[in-house]
Design a protein around this motif. Structure first.
Motif, PDB file in Angstrom:
ATOM      1  N   SER A  53     -29.415  25.931  35.523  1.00 60.42           N
ATOM      2  CA  SER A  53     -28.127  25.318  35.234  1.00 60.42           C
ATOM      3  C   SER A  53     -27.285  26.327  34.472  1.00 60.42           C
ATOM      4  O   SER A  53     -27.809  27.075  33.635  1.00 60.42           O
ATOM      5  CB  SER A  53     -28.311  24.047  34.393  1.00 60.42           C
ATOM      6  N   ASP A  54     -25.982  26.336  34.771  1.00 60.78           N
ATOM      7  CA  ASP A  54     -25.059  27.214  34.049  1.00 60.78           C
ATOM      8  C   ASP A  54     -23.639  26.682  34.153  1.00 60.78           C
ATOM      9  O   ASP A  54     -23.332  25.834  34.994  1.00 60.78           O
ATOM     10  CB  ASP A  54     -25.111  28.649  34.582  1.00 60.78           C
TER      11      ASP A  54
ATOM     12  N   LEU B  53     -34.405  28.024  33.698  1.00 57.53           N
ATOM     13  CA  LEU B  53     -33.305  28.957  33.436  1.00 57.53           C
ATOM     14  C   LEU B  53     -32.048  28.129  33.151  1.00 57.53           C
ATOM     15  O   LEU B  53     -31.141  28.054  33.970  1.00 57.53           O
ATOM     16  CB  LEU B  53     -33.086  29.877  34.643  1.00 57.53           C
ATOM     17  N   LEU B  54     -32.014  27.509  32.005  1.00 54.96           N
ATOM     18  CA  LEU B  54     -30.902  26.626  31.647  1.00 54.96           C
ATOM     19  C   LEU B  54     -29.942  27.345  30.709  1.00 54.96           C
ATOM     20  O   LEU B  54     -30.284  27.664  29.571  1.00 54.96           O
ATOM     21  CB  LEU B  54     -31.425  25.339  31.006  1.00 54.96           C
ATOM     22  N   GLY B  55     -28.749  27.634  31.210  1.00 55.07           N
ATOM     23  CA  GLY B  55     -27.722  28.280  30.405  1.00 55.07           C
ATOM     24  C   GLY B  55     -27.982  29.746  30.122  1.00 55.07           C
ATOM     25  O   GLY B  55     -27.273  30.353  29.330  1.00 55.07           O
ATOM     26  N   ILE B  56     -28.965  30.331  30.775  1.00 58.21           N
ATOM     27  CA  ILE B  56     -29.322  31.715  30.460  1.00 58.21           C
ATOM     28  C   ILE B  56     -28.657  32.734  31.376  1.00 58.21           C
ATOM     29  O   ILE B  56     -28.273  33.821  30.948  1.00 58.21           O
ATOM     30  CB  ILE B  56     -30.859  31.909  30.446  1.00 58.21           C
TER      31      ILE B  56
ATOM     32  N   GLN C 151     -15.083  16.364  32.382  1.00 56.82           N
ATOM     33  CA  GLN C 151     -15.331  17.349  31.340  1.00 56.82           C
ATOM     34  C   GLN C 151     -16.685  18.041  31.508  1.00 56.82           C
ATOM     35  O   GLN C 151     -17.076  18.837  30.668  1.00 56.82           O
ATOM     36  CB  GLN C 151     -15.239  16.691  29.965  1.00 56.82           C
ATOM     37  N   SER C 152     -17.392  17.725  32.560  1.00 55.79           N
ATOM     38  CA  SER C 152     -18.683  18.347  32.827  1.00 55.79           C
ATOM     39  C   SER C 152     -18.458  19.591  33.685  1.00 55.79           C
ATOM     40  O   SER C 152     -18.097  19.483  34.851  1.00 55.79           O
ATOM     41  CB  SER C 152     -19.594  17.354  33.554  1.00 55.79           C
ATOM     42  N   HIS C 153     -18.650  20.765  33.083  1.00 56.04           N
ATOM     43  CA  HIS C 153     -18.361  22.010  33.796  1.00 56.04           C
ATOM     44  C   HIS C 153     -19.598  22.893  33.887  1.00 56.04           C
ATOM     45  O   HIS C 153     -19.524  24.108  33.718  1.00 56.04           O
ATOM     46  CB  HIS C 153     -17.205  22.750  33.137  1.00 56.04           C
ATOM     47  N   ALA C 154     -20.722  22.253  34.153  1.00 56.86           N
ATOM     48  CA  ALA C 154     -21.956  22.982  34.417  1.00 56.86           C
ATOM     49  C   ALA C 154     -22.587  22.337  35.640  1.00 56.86           C
ATOM     50  O   ALA C 154     -22.451  21.135  35.866  1.00 56.86           O
ATOM     51  CB  ALA C 154     -22.905  22.899  33.229  1.00 56.86           C
ATOM     52  N   VAL C 155     -23.246  23.150  36.446  1.00 60.95           N
ATOM     53  CA  VAL C 155     -23.990  22.627  37.578  1.00 60.95           C
ATOM     54  C   VAL C 155     -25.444  23.020  37.416  1.00 60.95           C
ATOM     55  O   VAL C 155     -25.779  23.989  36.717  1.00 60.95           O
ATOM     56  CB  VAL C 155     -23.455  23.138  38.946  1.00 60.95           C
TER      57      VAL C 155
END
Length: 160
Positions: free
Chosen positions: A83-84, A50-53, A148-152
């Protein structure tokens, strides 16, 4: 073998495994599970990605319930990668607000803690829930601009 020939070969399946394309929306987990059961053996561990979904799912559509429904259907030993994007950057929040006013689909940033709560019933693989850029980076790779990394993201296993 050219890469597109390899892909075509995988899509036709082999004795070692199967591959299928599902045309479904994550907001309808039962449809996904029903279609997946035609290809996957739900008596053996499965990988769910479930990556970015889940950022595509609004709070009103209950993203926690959707993830829980998918996870609950998986057998013990299965892994889930999630990840999102996070709401930790004011610049990103402004950019997403502008995107959402011009797009047919909207994206929903959430706090790292809220994203992590989607996997609360799982045993997280080290290093746990971290910025996606920090999740097992290649040794010696160029350092991504950490600020600048704003996903976990995290990977968790179903143990019980």
């Amino acid at each position: 073998m050219p890469s597109d020939a390899k892909t075509a070969s995988l899509l036709r399946s082999t004795p070692e495994g199967k591959c299928a394309y599902l045309d479904a929306d994550v907001r309808d987990p039962q449809k996904i599970l029903t279609q997946a059961a035609r290809t996957l053996d739900f008596d053996r561990p499965i990988g769910l990605i479930l990556l970015g979904i889940m950022g595509q799912v609004s709070d009103d559509e209950e993203p926690e319930r959707i993830v829980a429904e998918l996870i609950d259907a998986l057998p013990r030993g299965s892994y889930v990668a999630l990840s999102d994007g996070t709401d930790t950057s004011e610049k990103l929040k402004v950019a997403i607000e502008a995107y959402n006013t011009q797009s047919a689909n909207s994206y929903h940033l959430r706090s790292p803690e809220r994203i992590g709560s989607f996997l609360q019933e799982l045993c997280l693989v080290e290093p746990g829930l971290v910025k996606s850029a920090d999740w097992r980076p290649d040794p010696g790779s160029a350092d991504i601009a950490h600020d600048q990394s704003h996903a976990v993201g995290a990977v968790g296993q179903i143990l019980g």
